[in-house]
Design a protein around this motif. Structure first.
Motif, PDB file in Angstrom:
ATOM      1  N   LYS A 158       1.363  -1.100  -0.108  1.00 27.99           N
ATOM      2  CA  LYS A 158       0.102   0.106   0.216  1.00 27.99           C
ATOM      3  C   LYS A 158       0.877   1.721  -0.552  1.00 27.99           C
ATOM      4  CE  LYS A 158      -3.699  -2.424   2.701  1.00 27.99           C
ATOM      5  NZ  LYS A 158      -4.334  -2.443   3.892  1.00 27.99           N
ATOM      6  N   GLU A 159       1.881   1.070   0.862  1.00 25.94           N
ATOM      7  CA  GLU A 159       2.896   2.146   0.712  1.00 25.94           C
ATOM      8  C   GLU A 159       3.462   2.306  -1.000  1.00 25.94           C
ATOM      9  OE1 GLU A 159       6.883   3.921   3.023  1.00 25.94           O
ATOM     10  OE2 GLU A 159       5.985   1.810   3.287  1.00 25.94           O
ATOM     11  N   ARG A 216       0.543   4.277  -2.907  1.00 30.45           N
ATOM     12  CA  ARG A 216       0.457   5.195  -2.437  1.00 30.45           C
ATOM     13  C   ARG A 216       0.925   6.514  -2.865  1.00 30.45           C
ATOM     14  NH1 ARG A 216      -1.073   3.064   2.452  1.00 30.45           N
ATOM     15  NH2 ARG A 216      -3.098   3.118   2.686  1.00 30.45           N
ATOM     16  N   ASP A 217       2.464   5.819  -3.013  1.00 28.58           N
ATOM     17  CA  ASP A 217       4.149   6.945  -3.487  1.00 28.58           C
ATOM     18  C   ASP A 217       3.317   7.092  -4.885  1.00 28.58           C
ATOM     19  OD1 ASP A 217       4.820   7.281  -1.106  1.00 28.58           O
ATOM     20  OD2 ASP A 217       6.831   5.862  -1.265  1.00 28.58           O
ATOM     21  N   ILE A 269       0.709   6.742  -6.860  1.00 31.88           N
ATOM     22  CA  ILE A 269      -0.706   7.702  -6.598  1.00 31.88           C
ATOM     23  C   ILE A 269       0.359   9.174  -6.588  1.00 31.88           C
ATOM     24  CG2 ILE A 269      -2.558   8.602  -5.461  1.00 31.88           C
ATOM     25  CD1 ILE A 269      -3.379   5.502  -5.318  1.00 31.88           C
ATOM     26  N   ASP A 270       1.020   9.644  -5.639  1.00 29.88           N
ATOM     27  CA  ASP A 270       2.021  10.834  -5.421  1.00 29.88           C
ATOM     28  C   ASP A 270       2.027  11.547  -7.147  1.00 29.88           C
ATOM     29  OD1 ASP A 270       0.581  10.885  -2.877  1.00 29.88           O
ATOM     30  OD2 ASP A 270       2.270  10.757  -2.008  1.00 29.88           O
ATOM     31  N   ASP A 286      -0.391  11.717 -10.071  1.00 34.70           N
ATOM     32  CA  ASP A 286      -1.113  12.612  -9.755  1.00 34.70           C
ATOM     33  C   ASP A 286      -0.192  14.344  -9.501  1.00 34.70           C
ATOM     34  OD1 ASP A 286      -3.966  13.555  -9.196  1.00 34.70           O
ATOM     35  OD2 ASP A 286      -2.898  14.362  -7.340  1.00 34.70           O
ATOM     36  N   ARG A 303      -4.116   6.599 -11.728  1.00 36.87           N
ATOM     37  CA  ARG A 303      -4.183   6.893 -10.080  1.00 36.87           C
ATOM     38  C   ARG A 303      -5.286   6.389 -10.367  1.00 36.87           C
ATOM     39  NH1 ARG A 303      -6.354  12.798 -10.187  1.00 36.87           N
ATOM     40  NH2 ARG A 303      -8.281  11.697 -10.795  1.00 36.87           N
ATOM     41  N   GLN A 334      -5.698   3.287  -6.828  1.00 39.16           N
ATOM     42  CA  GLN A 334      -6.652   2.817  -6.117  1.00 39.16           C
ATOM     43  C   GLN A 334      -7.307   2.037  -5.659  1.00 39.16           C
ATOM     44  OE1 GLN A 334      -6.149   5.842  -3.286  1.00 39.16           O
ATOM     45  NE2 GLN A 334      -8.109   4.556  -2.090  1.00 39.16           N
ATOM     46  N   ILE A 390      -5.352  -0.506  -3.894  1.00 36.88           N
ATOM     47  CA  ILE A 390      -5.288  -0.574  -2.221  1.00 36.88           C
ATOM     48  C   ILE A 390      -6.026  -1.649  -1.318  1.00 36.88           C
ATOM     49  CG2 ILE A 390      -4.675   0.961  -0.556  1.00 36.88           C
ATOM     50  CD1 ILE A 390      -3.318   3.042  -2.782  1.00 36.88           C
TER      51      ILE A 390
END
Length: 209
Positions: free
Chosen positions: A106-107, A110-111, A113-114, A117, A154, A158, A161
């Protein structure tokens, strides 16, 4: 890029690539750009001169030749179009998630996705800026595509995740013995899968035939 008929330096070509083709292809390094420009000159597809007319004196400027324009036009209209090749380092980590943990996966996502984005927002800015030049009409719609592409990426990340915990609960049911530190597929199972896939492919070929 020289086909846009502008006399331009390798340095400016790099900047141009960074706000255009990097969103869907890749951004070449300065050394790659200068190497390719030299090749184009050797083949007679481009010419160059050292700029001595303005504040940037000493820069080498490149311009496409008639032969170069004919060659790139032939490529654009008649050369085979290679299929896109996806090399997704994040998905590779998720695929081998049995070596990791749900929290770590998940980490990573999330990175990711950042990162995407930021690219989405930057592509939107560059797409809007490109609208100011009619000669970039096709470039502008590709940049719009890039913005939509990163928005979809993105959303897909998600969704992954949200799916990781369910995947982990399935993984714990996989075979696990004293010879392994983690659950793993049943040895040889991939051969059964391969056979089913082959049968499905043959069925599709018959249906299409």
């Amino acid at each position: 890029m020289l086909s846009y008929e502008e006399e331009i330096s390798g340095y400016d070509l790099k900047k141009w690539a960074d706000w255009s083709i990097r969103y869907f292809y890749w951004s070449p390094s300065h050394s790659q750009i200068y190497s390719e420009l030299k090749k184009l000159e050797r083949h007679g597809f481009a010419t160059s001169r050292v700029d001595s007319d303005n504040a940037m004196r000493g820069r080498r400027l490149y311009r496409i030749t008639d032969e170069g324009r004919a060659a790139v036009t032939l490529w654009c209209n008649e050369a085979p179009v290679d299929k896109p090749v996806l090399k997704h380092h994040v998905m590779l980590r998720i695929m081998f998630g049995h070596l990791s943990s749900p929290d770590r996966l998940k980490e990573i996502l999330r990175d990711h996705i950042d990162d995407i984005d930021r690219l989405r927002k930057r592509a939107a800015i560059d797409s809007a800026a490109a609208k100011s030049e009619p000669g970039w009409a096709y470039s502008q719609i590709v940049l719009q595509w890039a913005e939509r592409h990163y928005a979809a990426e993105r959303d897909l990340a998600q969704e992954l995740i949200d799916e990781i915990d369910a995947a982990d609960s399935i993984l714990v049911k996989a075979e696990h013995d004293d010879t392994s530190e983690y659950p793993h597929p049943t040895p040889g199972r991939w051969r059964e899968v391969e056979q089913r896939v082959q049968e499905a492919d043959e069925g599709l070929e018959e249906a299409e035939g």
